[in-house]
Design a protein around this motif. Structure first.
Motif, PDB file in Angstrom:
ATOM      1  N   PHE A  74      15.509 -12.469   2.956  1.00 38.27           N
ATOM      2  CA  PHE A  74      14.590 -12.147   1.864  1.00 38.27           C
ATOM      3  C   PHE A  74      14.263 -10.656   1.888  1.00 38.27           C
ATOM      4  O   PHE A  74      13.966 -10.096   2.949  1.00 38.27           O
ATOM      5  CB  PHE A  74      13.304 -12.959   1.982  1.00 38.27           C
ATOM      6  CG  PHE A  74      12.444 -12.915   0.745  1.00 38.27           C
ATOM      7  CD1 PHE A  74      12.668 -13.800  -0.292  1.00 38.27           C
ATOM      8  CD2 PHE A  74      11.423 -11.987   0.616  1.00 38.27           C
ATOM      9  CE1 PHE A  74      11.887 -13.767  -1.441  1.00 38.27           C
ATOM     10  CE2 PHE A  74      10.635 -11.939  -0.522  1.00 38.27           C
ATOM     11  CZ  PHE A  74      10.871 -12.830  -1.560  1.00 38.27           C
ATOM     12  N   PRO A  75      14.293  -9.978   0.719  1.00 38.17           N
ATOM     13  CA  PRO A  75      13.965  -8.545   0.683  1.00 38.17           C
ATOM     14  C   PRO A  75      12.461  -8.325   0.820  1.00 38.17           C
ATOM     15  O   PRO A  75      11.676  -8.788  -0.010  1.00 38.17           O
ATOM     16  CB  PRO A  75      14.477  -8.100  -0.689  1.00 38.17           C
ATOM     17  CG  PRO A  75      14.441  -9.345  -1.536  1.00 38.17           C
ATOM     18  CD  PRO A  75      14.731 -10.486  -0.603  1.00 38.17           C
ATOM     19  N   LEU A  76      12.055  -7.623   1.871  1.00 42.53           N
ATOM     20  CA  LEU A  76      10.650  -7.330   2.121  1.00 42.53           C
ATOM     21  C   LEU A  76      10.336  -5.909   1.676  1.00 42.53           C
ATOM     22  O   LEU A  76      11.188  -5.016   1.725  1.00 42.53           O
ATOM     23  CB  LEU A  76      10.326  -7.475   3.603  1.00 42.53           C
ATOM     24  CG  LEU A  76      10.603  -8.828   4.249  1.00 42.53           C
ATOM     25  CD1 LEU A  76      10.337  -8.758   5.756  1.00 42.53           C
ATOM     26  CD2 LEU A  76       9.744  -9.911   3.604  1.00 42.53           C
ATOM     27  N   ARG A  77       9.089  -5.698   1.290  1.00 42.34           N
ATOM     28  CA  ARG A  77       8.659  -4.356   0.945  1.00 42.34           C
ATOM     29  C   ARG A  77       7.182  -4.191   1.297  1.00 42.34           C
ATOM     30  O   ARG A  77       6.440  -5.156   1.481  1.00 42.34           O
ATOM     31  CB  ARG A  77       8.888  -4.026  -0.529  1.00 42.34           C
ATOM     32  CG  ARG A  77       8.057  -4.878  -1.504  1.00 42.34           C
ATOM     33  CD  ARG A  77       7.915  -4.232  -2.863  1.00 42.34           C
ATOM     34  NE  ARG A  77       7.314  -2.918  -2.788  1.00 42.34           N
ATOM     35  CZ  ARG A  77       6.025  -2.687  -2.589  1.00 42.34           C
ATOM     36  NH1 ARG A  77       5.182  -3.694  -2.400  1.00 42.34           N
ATOM     37  NH2 ARG A  77       5.565  -1.456  -2.544  1.00 42.34           N
ATOM     38  N   GLY A  78       6.758  -2.909   1.341  1.00 37.24           N
ATOM     39  CA  GLY A  78       5.366  -2.562   1.563  1.00 37.24           C
ATOM     40  C   GLY A  78       5.158  -1.113   1.177  1.00 37.24           C
ATOM     41  O   GLY A  78       6.095  -0.379   0.854  1.00 37.24           O
TER      42      GLY A  78
ATOM     43  N   LEU B 297       0.563   1.461   7.168  1.00 37.86           N
ATOM     44  CA  LEU B 297       1.522   0.549   6.567  1.00 37.86           C
ATOM     45  C   LEU B 297       0.775  -0.596   5.909  1.00 37.86           C
ATOM     46  O   LEU B 297      -0.066  -1.242   6.537  1.00 37.86           O
ATOM     47  CB  LEU B 297       2.483   0.000   7.628  1.00 37.86           C
ATOM     48  CG  LEU B 297       3.386  -1.162   7.194  1.00 37.86           C
ATOM     49  CD1 LEU B 297       4.317  -0.738   6.065  1.00 37.86           C
ATOM     50  CD2 LEU B 297       4.172  -1.712   8.379  1.00 37.86           C
ATOM     51  N   LEU B 298       1.087  -0.867   4.628  1.00 37.03           N
ATOM     52  CA  LEU B 298       0.483  -1.952   3.865  1.00 37.03           C
ATOM     53  C   LEU B 298       1.586  -2.959   3.536  1.00 37.03           C
ATOM     54  O   LEU B 298       2.249  -2.865   2.502  1.00 37.03           O
ATOM     55  CB  LEU B 298      -0.143  -1.402   2.583  1.00 37.03           C
ATOM     56  CG  LEU B 298      -1.155  -0.254   2.775  1.00 37.03           C
ATOM     57  CD1 LEU B 298      -1.547   0.348   1.433  1.00 37.03           C
ATOM     58  CD2 LEU B 298      -2.388  -0.743   3.524  1.00 37.03           C
ATOM     59  N   PRO B 299       1.815  -3.943   4.414  1.00 37.64           N
ATOM     60  CA  PRO B 299       2.954  -4.860   4.236  1.00 37.64           C
ATOM     61  C   PRO B 299       2.620  -6.031   3.321  1.00 37.64           C
ATOM     62  O   PRO B 299       1.494  -6.524   3.287  1.00 37.64           O
ATOM     63  CB  PRO B 299       3.213  -5.345   5.667  1.00 37.64           C
ATOM     64  CG  PRO B 299       1.855  -5.327   6.309  1.00 37.64           C
ATOM     65  CD  PRO B 299       1.102  -4.180   5.679  1.00 37.64           C
ATOM     66  N   ASP B 300       3.608  -6.478   2.573  1.00 34.10           N
ATOM     67  CA  ASP B 300       3.506  -7.712   1.788  1.00 34.10           C
ATOM     68  C   ASP B 300       4.463  -8.739   2.392  1.00 34.10           C
ATOM     69  O   ASP B 300       5.638  -8.819   2.017  1.00 34.10           O
ATOM     70  CB  ASP B 300       3.875  -7.450   0.322  1.00 34.10           C
ATOM     71  CG  ASP B 300       2.689  -7.002  -0.513  1.00 34.10           C
ATOM     72  OD1 ASP B 300       1.563  -6.956   0.014  1.00 34.10           O
ATOM     73  OD2 ASP B 300       2.885  -6.695  -1.708  1.00 34.10           O
ATOM     74  N   PRO B 301       3.995  -9.566   3.327  1.00 36.23           N
ATOM     75  CA  PRO B 301       4.872 -10.554   3.974  1.00 36.23           C
ATOM     76  C   PRO B 301       4.984 -11.833   3.161  1.00 36.23           C
ATOM     77  O   PRO B 301       4.487 -11.923   2.028  1.00 36.23           O
ATOM     78  CB  PRO B 301       4.151 -10.809   5.300  1.00 36.23           C
ATOM     79  CG  PRO B 301       2.700 -10.653   4.945  1.00 36.23           C
ATOM     80  CD  PRO B 301       2.645  -9.566   3.896  1.00 36.23           C
TER      81      PRO B 301
ATOM     82  N   ASP C 206       7.564 -11.369   9.220  1.00 36.46           N
ATOM     83  CA  ASP C 206       7.754 -10.344   8.194  1.00 36.46           C
ATOM     84  C   ASP C 206       6.949  -9.084   8.497  1.00 36.46           C
ATOM     85  O   ASP C 206       7.434  -7.956   8.305  1.00 36.46           O
ATOM     86  CB  ASP C 206       7.348 -10.896   6.829  1.00 36.46           C
ATOM     87  CG  ASP C 206       8.316 -11.941   6.294  1.00 36.46           C
ATOM     88  OD1 ASP C 206       9.375 -12.150   6.923  1.00 36.46           O
ATOM     89  OD2 ASP C 206       8.015 -12.536   5.245  1.00 36.46           O
ATOM     90  N   VAL C 207       5.708  -9.263   8.964  1.00 38.90           N
ATOM     91  CA  VAL C 207       4.888  -8.094   9.327  1.00 38.90           C
ATOM     92  C   VAL C 207       5.560  -7.312  10.451  1.00 38.90           C
ATOM     93  O   VAL C 207       5.620  -6.071  10.427  1.00 38.90           O
ATOM     94  CB  VAL C 207       3.467  -8.531   9.731  1.00 38.90           C
ATOM     95  CG1 VAL C 207       2.690  -7.353  10.345  1.00 38.90           C
ATOM     96  CG2 VAL C 207       2.712  -9.072   8.519  1.00 38.90           C
ATOM     97  N   MET C 208       6.084  -8.024  11.439  1.00 38.10           N
ATOM     98  CA  MET C 208       6.750  -7.341  12.542  1.00 38.10           C
ATOM     99  C   MET C 208       8.023  -6.626  12.071  1.00 38.10           C
ATOM    100  O   MET C 208       8.328  -5.511  12.526  1.00 38.10           O
ATOM    101  CB  MET C 208       7.088  -8.331  13.655  1.00 38.10           C
ATOM    102  CG  MET C 208       5.879  -8.938  14.351  1.00 38.10           C
ATOM    103  SD  MET C 208       4.780  -7.723  15.155  1.00 38.10           S
ATOM    104  CE  MET C 208       3.408  -7.720  13.991  1.00 38.10           C
ATOM    105  N   ALA C 209       8.770  -7.239  11.130  1.00 36.27           N
ATOM    106  CA  ALA C 209       9.992  -6.608  10.631  1.00 36.27           C
ATOM    107  C   ALA C 209       9.678  -5.311   9.893  1.00 36.27           C
ATOM    108  O   ALA C 209      10.371  -4.289  10.072  1.00 36.27           O
ATOM    109  CB  ALA C 209      10.737  -7.576   9.712  1.00 36.27           C
TER     110      ALA C 209
END
Length: 677
Positions: A426-430, A478-482, A507-510
């Motif tokens: 899944f493509p992750l972004r933040g 860093l503002l992650p969207d997991p 996802d947060v760790m990635a």
């Protein structure tokens, strides 16, 4: 140079983000109202009170053409909010200020005031205990008031007498015969919010029905343009966890008779809006989550005559909110989280959906009478809310900003995006905030900030968890969207459903790994923080890894079984986690407290004493367990605050304690206890 309300400061190189007092003093634009002829635009703007202890709202006139400077319209110690125009151009608003012939103590709560284009404001509606919200019919000027009635009170007069009797007897007790009993940071009752419709000045209000337990602040009642119909959200109680839900009531505003109740055991119905001709209501419909399936949402149209319900957005993969009907035709405008933004969308009568905005987050949509222009509040991670003007048909546009209070000046850094692929593909972004001066020669320490929800997204400006004071102190953020974040389609909900501390943690760790690999980030000096679900994730991270030098947990869940029985919406969490007596697996698998012995990282625990969503026992238990296992820890406790820290003085010590804790454990500075603590 003399300092003005919009001057960031006078120290070279400094910004409002380097001075917490200056940051808190910035004006905050909160809502917009457009006159029926489209010629006037008014904003509600919060400022600090003279003594700096509270925020006070005032109304400002904003030029829709964007030529002249804004003009302040109101000023009082009580403040003015909730602007709305009548058909005659009269500006209405809510205020608790006294009238010309009244003492401060004569009336409690807010009244509806009317300010004509020329002349002074006057009270047009009062209610014992105050009016929570109101709406004005576009064409007739009828008023719908949201106000409380005590059990046994048939009207405002009887309600006032009962209030006086309780006050004189010093009785504050509440008798509940069904739940819920609390919401966020307040006790529900003893008054039940009702929708009272007044067709004209001097007419007796018609009771259109009660709203039940108002879990959110009551006030979504709307009137048809001619004022003959009213719609509002009602909370319907039933057997836990299946039947507690919200429904939309459509009623005859002249008699109070209920015409339709939009509700079932599978969906929540909320946030109604009338179409331009008043023949139908558009509202949000959310499918209840189950143990196996996450939320889903759409907008539906309900024909008042036939009761036929039509899904307006079949196949739309994100969650629409804020529906606004054009006054000119059947065009519908709404917003939705999408890939780290919260754009404006247009739905044409044939079902075509167009994204109108290129970037940012939008709210408070106002449509011009001809339907060709939109006004809204635009904000973003790097921009506070500002009034803007949009073309109602142009896709992917950058709107025209209108002069208004509330500019913050230069930011102490830059904003960029981070992308990485999760281990399931899944493509992750933040978002990544970089402090000024960060680079390979001067890598910045990193704070990972996990959002709440968990159905939420980092896509908008926030005054409470703002990254820029941290950037001013030298931190990258860093503002992650997991997984479970909104704006990435239903798949992102399904991939994290039922495993709060599983896939979202991965996802947060990635995303953290990806950021730590940058040359401008110091991977040896990192911290993680979060509030609400983000606080839960902070607790989960603390029990799962020692990679961070410090962890901050605000209103974080610690023991899910204890939490489920004590929070304000237990039926909601039972649908996700199951009945704790017959299906305890998720409570045991996802509760951080069972792994407390694994914690090695210093922690700052923050909690409000009046938090009913994540009750304060969660934070207190976490702090006690940290002491029991001799983990360096501090507990910042706010006895009078709820889930959010809202008082200006408390906000300042929140930031100060948070930043000083990071400085001590992440960068090695000496611990500095805030002066007021």
């Amino acid at each position: 140079m003399p300092q003005t309300p919009d001057t960031p400061g006078t120290t070279p190189g400094a910004s409002v983000f380097h001075d917490l007092s200056a940051f808190l003093a910035r004006p905050r634009v909160n809502s917009l109202a457009l006159s029926a002829d489209g010629g006037r635009l008014v904003a509600a703007v919060q400022n600090l009170s003279g003594d700096g202890t509270r925020f006070v709202s005032a109304l400002w006139d904003i030029d829709p053409a964007g030529v002249r400077e804004p003009v302040r319209l109101t000023r009082s110690g009580k403040g003015e909010s909730g602007p709305a125009f009548g058909p005659d151009g009269v500006l209405h608003f809510l205020s608790g200020r006294p009238g010309d012939d009244e003492d401060d103590g004569e009336h409690e709560g807010a009244a509806v005031w009317a300010l004509p284009p020329r002349g002074e404001a006057a009270v047009v509606a009062r209610h014992p205990g105050g009016i929570a919200a109101y709406a004005v019919a576009r064409d007739s000027g009828a008023l719908a008031l949201t106000a409380g009635l005590l059990p046994g009170a048939a009207d405002a007069a009887a309600h006032g007498r009962l209030r006086t009797e309780r006050k004189d007897a010093k009785v504050t007790a509440i008798l509940y015969e069904s739940g819920p009993t609390r919401a966020w940071d307040r006790d529900l009752g003893p008054e039940d919010p009702h929708v009272l419709v007044r067709a004209r000045d001097g007419a007796e209000p018609v009771d259109a029905g009660g709203q039940g337990a108002a879990l959110e602040a009551p006030g979504d009642a709307v009137l048809s343009p001619d004022g003959t119909r009213v719609a509002y959200t009602r909370f319907v109680t039933g057997r836990v966890p299946d039947y507690n839900r919200t429904a939309v009531v459509i009623a005859d505003a002249t008699t109070g008779a209920q015409l339709h109740l939009l509700g079932d055991t599978v969906h929540l119905y909320e946030a109604p809006a009338f179409t331009a001709d008043g023949a139908a209501v558009v509202c949000s419909r959310m499918r209840f989550p189950t143990y196996d399936e996450p939320w889903d949402a759409t907008l539906v149209r309900v024909d008042i005559d036939s009761g036929e319900t039509v899904d307006l957005l079949p196949g739309f993969d994100n969650w629409p909110v804020g529906a606004v009907c054009s006054p000119a035709d059947d065009t519908l405008f709404f917003t939705a989280d999408e890939l780290g933004h919260h754009p404006v969308f247009r739905r044409d009568a044939d079902g075509t959906v167009t994204r109108l905005t290129a970037s940012g987050a939008y709210g408070s949509l106002c449509v011009a009478p001809d339907g060709r222009t939109l006004y809204a509040l635009r904000n973003a991670i790097d921009a506070p809310p500002r009034p803007v003007r949009l073309d109602a048909a142009a896709p992917g546009q950058v709107p025209a900003e209108l002069p208004a209070p509330g500019a913050v000046g230069a930011l102490p850094g830059t904003l960029t995006e981070v992308h990485v692929e999760a281990d399931d593909g899944f493509p992750l972004r933040g978002w990544l905030v970089l402090p000024a001066g960060a680079g390979p020669e001067r890598p910045a320490p990193l704070l990972v900030s996990v959002h709440g929800g968990p159905q939420s997204s980092w896509n908008a400006w926030t005054w409470r968890w703002n990254p820029w004071p941290f950037a001013a102190r030298g931190y990258a953020v860093l503002l992650p969207d997991p997984a479970l974040s909104t704006g990435y389609g239903q798949l992102n909900h399904r991939r994290g459903w039922g495993q709060w501390g599983g896939r979202p943690y991965d996802d947060v760790m990635a995303l953290t790994d990806a950021v730590e690999g940058r040359a401008d980030i110091d991977a040896t000096r990192t911290a993680l923080a979060g509030g609400s679900y983000g606080g839960y994730m902070a607790n989960r991270v603390a029990t799962s890894t020692d990679r961070f030098r410090a962890i901050v947990s605000h209103a974080g869940l610690w023991d899910l079984r204890m939490f489920q029985g004590d929070n304000d919406v237990p039926w909601y969490f039972q649908r996700i986690f199951g009945d704790p007596l017959t299906r305890p697996e998720r409570y045991e698998a996802d509760s951080p407290y069972v792994d407390v012995a694994k914690i090695r990282t210093p922690m700052l625990v923050i909690h409000g004493g009046k938090d009913y969503r994540v009750p304060v026992g969660q934070g207190a238990a976490l702090f006690q367990d940290l002491q029991r296992f001799e983990i360096p820890a501090k507990y910042l406790y706010f006895p009078d605050e709820g889930h959010w820290i809202l008082a200006p003085g408390h906000i300042e010590v929140w930031y100060e304690t948070f930043l000083n804790f990071l400085d001590h454990h992440v960068t090695g500075a000496e611990w500095r206890r805030p002066g007021l603590l």
